[in-house]
Scaffold this active site. Structure first.
Site, short mmCIF file in Angstrom:
data_model
loop_
_atom_site.label_atom_id
_atom_site.label_comp_id
_atom_site.label_asym_id
_atom_site.label_seq_id
_atom_site.Cartn_x
_atom_site.Cartn_y
_atom_site.Cartn_z
N ARG A 145 1.19 -1.43 0.07
CA ARG A 145 0.17 -0.01 -0.16
C ARG A 145 0.47 0.96 0.17
O ARG A 145 1.68 1.28 0.31
CB ARG A 145 -0.61 -0.09 0.93
N LYS A 151 -2.00 -2.13 7.69
CA LYS A 151 -3.29 -2.08 8.20
C LYS A 151 -3.38 -2.76 9.63
O LYS A 151 -3.12 -4.38 9.55
CB LYS A 151 -4.49 -2.05 6.87
N HIS A 183 -2.22 2.53 -6.01
CA HIS A 183 -2.81 2.27 -5.38
C HIS A 183 -3.21 0.61 -7.58
O HIS A 183 -3.57 0.00 -6.83
CB HIS A 183 -4.39 2.85 -4.91
N ARG A 200 -0.39 -1.35 -6.72
CA ARG A 200 -1.12 -2.87 -5.97
C ARG A 200 -1.43 -3.38 -6.79
O ARG A 200 -2.11 -4.70 -6.70
CB ARG A 200 -1.76 -2.37 -4.33
N HIS A 222 -4.91 -8.72 3.12
CA HIS A 222 -6.26 -8.50 3.28
C HIS A 222 -6.57 -9.43 4.90
O HIS A 222 -6.27 -10.79 4.40
CB HIS A 222 -6.52 -8.78 1.75
N TYR A 281 -10.21 -8.98 -7.94
CA TYR A 281 -9.35 -9.60 -9.15
C TYR A 281 -9.65 -10.52 -10.26
O TYR A 281 -9.71 -10.44 -10.98
CB TYR A 281 -8.43 -9.73 -8.40
#
Length: 331
Positions: free
Chosen positions: A161, A186, A258, A261, A284, A293
């Site tokens: 990220r 995150k 992004h 990514r 994730h 995706y």
């Protein structure tokens, strides 16, 4: 905290709930802060009261609904941003429900405000020719060009990220057997992402450059400070503009950090990597997040279509034999 005034309740929400109890990230606190700045300014104009004189009952569901509509109409924010603002407001009101149970009916009306549905376009990504054009754009005869090339290569291969890239230090790179980069993502989750030989070689060469400043940042500015998110967005846009004449398909794409990514994820998927591994690679929380995706992978859908047995039934046109059905077919 019975009978607490709204200003005190809001201050306790930030200092006790977000900072002390939840230990929210600076990004979360800044987002919530901006939400309430906008809300209090809007409420002050509507109710002709200064923010410090507002009561919790003043910020009712109709006023908050009007505030969200104003964000879209006057400020021109997207539906996604509107829902982010509503999430911050809901978080505060869930906290207020425990502190002010007498206001539970009023609070529940606010919590019942739904998110606005938004369009979900297919995720964008770069094709291999576009990746090559972007990586060749930086002028590697200069210090800035070598820095930007190393940054772009790392972003495209690792899928980190933007916040993870800007927070990297030189010591976060590990070479030798099992070369990888460490980062904190995150939710303060630490993870290690392996480096391809080409990426590891480029980063090794970059580390030989004399360090600038004392920040220890992997990708510093000319003055040795840590690159900001805006600076990375600027350099991606700058090199995309250079690459567009060489690769015309880039003219129709909005390239952002992004998007790089997303490109890393699609490269893994097209190489046959299992979606659960991609989810771990990208950090994730759920494999379901990686579903976007699969949705964008047209070749995967075409392969599934090729395995299907063709239908032998002839195509026939529907013909209504009833007056009511004929009417409905004309709508």
């Amino acid at each position: 905290m019975k009978g607490t005034t709204f200003p005190a309740l809001l201050q306790h929400f930030f200092t006790q709930r977000l900072m002390t109890q939840r230990q929210a990230s600076p990004h979360t606190i800044a987002s919530y802060r901006d939400t309430f700045r906008l809300l209090l300014a809007f409420a002050g104009k509507q109710l002709h009261k200064p923010p410090s004189s507002l009561d919790l009952s003043d910020l009712d569901a109709p006023l908050i609904g009007a505030f969200l509509n104003d964000l879209e109409k006057r400020r021109g924010v997207t539906t996604r941003t509107r829902n982010v603002r509503l999430t911050a407001i809901r978080s505060f009101y869930r906290y207020a429900a425990y502190q002010e149970p007498a206001q539970s009916e009023h609070i529940q009306r606010v919590l019942a405000i739904p998110n606005k549905r938004q369009n979900r376009p297919l995720v964008g990504f770069l094709a291999r020719a576009e990746i090559d054009a972007l990586l060749s754009a930086p002028d590697r005869s200069t210090w800035i060009g070598r820095r930007d090339h190393a940054l772009l290569l790392l972003a495209l291969q690792s899928g980190l990220r933007l916040s993870e890239i800007t927070s990297l230090d030189r010591e976060d790179l590990v070479f030798g057997g099992g070369a990888h980069v460490r980062c904190e993502g995150k939710g303060r989750k630490e993870r290690c992402t392996p480096l391809a030989k080409q990426t590891a070689a480029a980063l090794k060469a970059w580390l030989k450059e004399p360090a600038r400043g004392d920040s220890g940042a992997l990708f510093p500015t000319v003055r040795g400070r840590r690159l900001s998110a805006d600076a990375v967005q600027y350099l991606v846009a700058k090199h995309t503009a250079v690459a567009r004449p060489k690769c015309p398909t880039l003219k129709h794409k909005r390239v952002s950090p992004h998007l790089l990514r997303h490109t890393a994820a699609m490269e893994l998927l097209q190489s046959g990597v299992d979606p659960s591994v991609i989810a771990l690679w990208l950090g994730h929380d759920s494999v379901a997040t990686t579903q976007i995706y699969l949705d964008a992978h047209l070749a995967l859908k075409e392969a599934a279509l090729a395995k299907m047995t063709p239908l032998k039934e002839k195509v026939r046109r529907f013909r209504a034999d009833d007056q009511l059905l004929k009417f409905l077919s004309t709508l």
